[in-house]
Design an enzyme around this catalytic site. Structure first.
Site, mmCIF file in Angstrom:
data_model
loop_
_atom_site.group_PDB
_atom_site.id
_atom_site.type_symbol
_atom_site.label_atom_id
_atom_site.label_comp_id
_atom_site.label_asym_id
_atom_site.label_seq_id
_atom_site.Cartn_x
_atom_site.Cartn_y
_atom_site.Cartn_z
ATOM 1 N N GLU A 271 0.824 -1.201 0.000
ATOM 2 C CA GLU A 271 0.000 0.000 0.000
ATOM 3 C C GLU A 271 0.862 1.257 0.000
ATOM 4 O O GLU A 271 0.560 2.243 -0.675
ATOM 5 C CB GLU A 271 -0.932 0.006 1.217
ATOM 6 C CG GLU A 271 -1.846 -1.212 1.325
ATOM 7 C CD GLU A 271 -1.250 -2.272 2.246
ATOM 8 O OE1 GLU A 271 -0.082 -2.682 2.018
ATOM 9 O OE2 GLU A 271 -1.941 -2.700 3.184
ATOM 10 N N CYS A 297 -2.059 -2.364 7.527
ATOM 11 C CA CYS A 297 -1.525 -2.167 8.868
ATOM 12 C C CYS A 297 -1.760 -0.721 9.289
ATOM 13 O O CYS A 297 -2.261 0.095 8.509
ATOM 14 C CB CYS A 297 -0.035 -2.499 8.902
ATOM 15 S SG CYS A 297 1.009 -1.225 8.140
#
Length: 345
Positions: A271, A297
């Site tokens: 990401e 996360c």
């Protein structure tokens, strides 16, 4: 086509089985094999007797015995036309059962899931004795056992079945929505309907995950807008830095558990890579959708929230409590669990 159904209690497998029956599929359940064995022994179909018979079958013939017997029964009935029939096979709860059923030509493992809240309400709605006031906590304990926690190899291993499935339906909406999702599964499996854009971009994310150099987890991500891909990437060491395969995993060395201390890592998450790529090339992410095969996360979550991304479609869960807490406190980024054709990294 042979459709094998797997999923937790209360997710709607029975509803899907009935819909397939209405479309001309013959119904058979793995539990039918247990009942047949109980009949041979002259036993009543009590829960206790059926559990005992099922355990004896698995102990004597292996954890996949119920899948094997269903496979043999279908083969016996179809004979020379095997592979051309239409069957729905209910009650797959162990991956060895799924492996036996996979030996049938043109067979497919369809998984069904739903949220804990939805499952709890459906179980209460069945109005079975003792279930009218069942709590989420009690349901969660049942689901843990179904998932395989505390079970031996031959017991219930529903989570492994979900992981091995070829297609996932999230049954949270209306009957019409379920009909649409089932229709897409059938037609796309038969090759007469195109994949959805979610399926297209999630497959690309999984493809990029194959380039991952992380020793723990292969993650891929794609950012798209207006059905057009903007950036893509995977998790691995930053540009110009030796890969973890060369240096070793610092998280393993420090024994950092998954979902904790995300900053203690040499790698850049998928990401993070797709967002920084957009910054490098001057691509605006306002209103874009990020596809990732894993829930973000805490570090990725904060970058997503500040990037202009409006939606995240993720596949696998990632146990990062702080990330989930922060994402639950905001409303400008929609978090959506992926459903549809399943892929592997």
């Amino acid at each position: 086509m042979y459709v094998a159904l797997t999923g937790y209690m209360g997710t709607g497998k029975g509803s899907i089985a009935k819909k397939l029956e209405a479309l001309g599929y013959k119904y058979i359940s793995l539990s039918d094999m247990v009942r047949e064995e109980a009949d041979k022994k002259g036993l009543e179909h009590s829960r206790e007797n059926l559990q005992k018979v099922g355990n004896e079958l698995r102990s004597n013939y292996g954890p996949g015995v119920l899948g094997l017997r269903v496979k043999d029964k279908i083969e016996s009935e179809e004979g020379a036309i095997l592979g051309t029939g239409k069957w729905v096979i209910d009650g797959v709860r162990n991956p060895y059962e799924a492996l036996e059923l996979k030996k049938l030509p043109n067979s497919h493992l369809l998984a069904v899931t739903a949220s804990l809240s939805t499952i709890t309400e459906r179980i209460r709605g069945r109005k079975r004795p003792g279930e009218e006031t069942i709590t989420k906590e009690e349901v969660f304990e049942r689901l843990k056992r179904e998932s395989g926690i505390g079970e031996d190899e031959g017991g219930q291993q529903v989570q492994k079945c979900l992981d091995a499935s070829e297609f996932l339906i999230i049954n949270e909406g209306t009957i019409e929505e379920l009909d649409h999702k089932l229709d897409h599964f059938i037609k796309s499996t038969m090759g007469i309907e195109r994949p959805t854009f979610d399926e297209i971009f999630m497959e690309i994310a999984y493809t990029w995950a194959k380039r991952a150099t992380c020793l723990r987890r292969r993650v891929g991500a794609v950012i798209a807008k207006d059905h057009q891909q903007l950036t893509a990437g995977y998790n691995g060491a930053p540009r110009g830095i030796p890969h973890c395969a060369e240096t070793g995993c610092i998280r393993e060395k420090l024994k950092v558990p998954s979902g904790k201390n995300a900053e203690l890592c040499r790698g850049t998450h998928a990401e993070q890579n797709v967002i920084t790529q957009a910054a490098k090339f001057g691509i605006s992410l306002d209103g874009a959708t990020l596809y990732c095969n894993t829930f973000p996360c805490i570090i990725c979550a904060k970058m997503i929230l500040n990037s202009g991304i409006k939606k995240v479609v993720y596949d696998c869960d990632y146990d990062d409590p702080l990330s989930k807490e922060i994402l639950s406190q905001q409303s400008h980024v929609e978090m959506v669990r992926y459903e549809g054709r399943k892929f592997k990294a």
